[in-house]
Design an enzyme around this catalytic site. Sequence first.
Site, short mmCIF file in Angstrom:
data_model
loop_
_atom_site.label_atom_id
_atom_site.label_comp_id
_atom_site.label_asym_id
_atom_site.label_seq_id
_atom_site.Cartn_x
_atom_site.Cartn_y
_atom_site.Cartn_z
N ASP A 282 0.81 -1.21 0.00
CA ASP A 282 0.00 0.00 0.00
C ASP A 282 0.85 1.26 0.00
O ASP A 282 0.30 2.36 -0.08
CB ASP A 282 -0.94 0.01 1.21
CG ASP A 282 -2.32 0.52 0.86
OD1 ASP A 282 -2.73 0.37 -0.30
OD2 ASP A 282 -2.98 1.09 1.75
N ASP A 669 -11.33 -5.05 11.75
CA ASP A 669 -11.54 -6.47 11.99
C ASP A 669 -12.80 -6.73 12.82
O ASP A 669 -13.56 -7.65 12.53
CB ASP A 669 -10.30 -7.07 12.68
CG ASP A 669 -9.79 -6.18 13.81
OD1 ASP A 669 -10.45 -5.16 14.11
OD2 ASP A 669 -8.74 -6.51 14.39
#
Length: 968
Positions: A282, A669
Amino acid sequence: MLTVCLDIDYGNHDSASGISTCSELVSPPFSSQVPLLSYPKENADLHADQLALMVPPFTGHRNRIYPTPYNDPSVSLQSRPKVPKKNVVVYGYGSVAWKDRVAEWKKRQNEKLQMVEHQRQNEDGDVGGDGPDDTDLPVMDEARQPLSRKLPIPSSMISPYRLIIILRLMILGFFFHYRLLHPVHDAYGLWVTSVICEIWFAISWILDQFPKWCPVRRETYLDRLSLRYEKEGKPTELASIDIFVSTVDPTKEPPLITANTVLSILAVDYPVDKVACYVSDDGAAMLTFEALSETSEFARKWVPFCKKFSIEPRAPEWYFSQKIDYLKNKVHPAFVKHRRAMKREYEEFKVRINSLVSMAQKVPEEGWTMQDGTPWPGNNVRNHPGMIQVLLGHTGVHDIEGNELPRLVYVSREKRPGFEHHKKAGAMNALVRVSAVISNAPYLLNVDCDHYINNSKALREAMCFMMDPSLGKRVCYVQFPQRFDGIDRHDRYSNRNIVFFDINMRGLDGIQGPIYVGTGCVFRRQALYGYDAPVKKKPPGKTCNCPRCCCLCCGSRKGKKVKQRDQKKKKMKHRESSNQIYALETIQGGIKGIYTEQASKTSPDELEKKFGQSPVFIASTLLENGGIPDEARPASLLNEAIQVISCDYEDKTDWGKEVGWIYGSVTEDILTGFKMHCHGWRSVYCIPKRPAFKGSAPINLSDRLHQVLRWALGSVEIFFSKHCPVWYGYGGGLKWLERFSYINSVVYPWTSIPLIIYCTLPAICLLTGKFIVPEISNYASIVFMALFISIAATGIVEMRWGGVGIDDWWRNEQFWVIGGVSSHLFALFQGLLKVLAGVNTNFTVTSKAGDDGEYSELYLFKWTSLLIPPTTLLIINIVAVVVGISDAINNGYESWGPLFGKLFFALWVIVHLYPFLKGLIGKKDRLPTIILVWSILLASLLTLSWVRINPFLTKGGLVLEVCGLDCD
């Protein structure tokens, strides 16, 4: 744009679910076709006397532990005698109800065993031979067994545990009854404050305790998995897995660590054509790309070495650094020679990686250039095109022994100014789309770049749950516990988090499954696409043999059926995306081999709104068992993969809302797992004997507090979002105790406010001479003692069934206080500023000093503002203890009695903050200057306050009394 020509061997992703089953068998004794389950066929020509059971007597043959689906002509079978006067229906044979029950039973067995092959041809190809030996039959019977088993905690442990919880709840009722009915009038403010804090602590305890009501353990059977899906002489039927590795900044995440993680993935014990590794960069760093190129070259030597000698772990850095006898259980004569050669190769590999890191320290003014002289597309981190490079897995690239290697793909998604990229969650969603276009495995594994595979059979452990015919269809993900390397023996700051992973997560596994913790998790791709879990099939209501028109056994069921039908309709209204498996014919002419269990009910426009405007990706979402069409061309797939990682692909779609990793929090998450559970899925917690994954954790105090700060900030963001479990997801598939756990995971930062107030009360009580409880009676003493005993008993029993040591439990208790008064408090204020005022506040860490040697980072001090609140609490409580003891000495023995309660209260705070104090002092009792300045400043303020309070004198001034002694 970086483009390469893909030449990928896609293989076959067909699952075992497509294997046809056989429900009838007519064969001679020991036929070559030996079914795992046989269904005798009804014969309408049989005489009525032959409708009874045929029971073979005991023979002289060797013992069998499995059923024999044949008739031995040498042994006469005795039929059960029948009474001619009785109707055949009495025996249960020949009636319509019995036939329906048998047909229903056969149907259920076919559904359960749809992934098992019912017929096995003779290996010699002789259909008319004698068939397999008796030794093959137990093996085939073993393959039919479940792939995993749930082991409940023994009743000798769980029954006392639940009894203690109920008793503790009752004791809390008596405690609050006493506290509310016995106020302290001369310290009313202190009393009200303490009661409010205690009520909040009780609520937090309930939210944390009751999700641990039904803890379980699980056991997997890897041998059965191999027997069922890896038959000798046939292609493997194990499902394919796409593995995601995410990295951002190579300066903070060393490329050597990422390389070790990738090498452990490529060497995993799983069919190579079923594994694909996708690395998300990224940060678009050329250093990461070059390091992966070196890694792919070294993997050609490392992977065959690992598989040839079955070494563990298969990350070379940790394998060669093990302080164990590496020759244990090694019998290959050439092992030592190969190991030495491989260690030399790895050291040379490390030198090459380190040289790349050294070169990357000095960035050229014109930016990086590739070997062909073209500029590196990622020179501008915030403005660059998408890049995809297939490093391994295409034609012509094999290891040094000529074997195929798993696919390795480098991915860097497009980034442009003005677009929201959603950090890690956005990167993971980009990998989901790229992998769906290139390999489209039905299962996904995501790991952080510093979490390597420590157990080469970890993927097989997960498949024991995912591919289990009875359990797997409803499992959305399999979560593994996090284990860490490089932590000191005492684990001063509870980095291992053993209590959470071995107690809390096991408790959740007995309800609806553990929460997703961000790494070490195997997903079902269909669950990530926002589909609902398959609906459980209810057992038939009628189980008797009575005629349906006049059944009197269970009463009329018509009303119940109507009620169940109405409830089912109401439940289906609350489902967000039920029955979302569509036909592929609506997209570009259709491709064969799709999953068409349910009829198509969605238009192409709605599909594009949900998944985006890529027809290839939409087509892949309809394949439940994954796979790529054989006629697909690699070049076209590459172009489509570049499209799906563009920065505007997710605009006006459900990505991040209902599909993929959910946006809206830095702890994506928790949100992602929560949404899956709301769709009715369940998760599974898998704890192999050998840890599946291992990673690195920050072990010094400042880094640990910043890690906890990030987690707590994410919980605060979820609390203020629409996905807050307090009010979201009702009417779906989320169970109540599972909801309690999610609520606790988002409200725990709010505990920092009552906690820091409660830790300040002892100092206030010692300095003012007041206390939060009145003079303690015998009843109050019994209640307080019972409460302390119940708290200790709960912890002891939890440690027993969770297998947690007392050191780990106590460290967890200590860091709960340390994190609560520092990281959780800052996260709460930072979250409020971000949500209410739109202000982003970052707390930076600056390294000040360090030591060399083992665990040197443990003693590395980094100043951060998170250290201020616990430092202040420590100082004021220590000063208050000194003042209180001085006051007692000055006033005589009568003041010692009331002092004990206050001293116990203050020492409770100091003992819990002791690891924090030890972290401030450092390795060799060296107090940092900044801490010394703070200590002097706060001590001065407290001294001035003490002079102002003046507790040694009464409010009316000096009081002179006659002492009663005769001085003459």
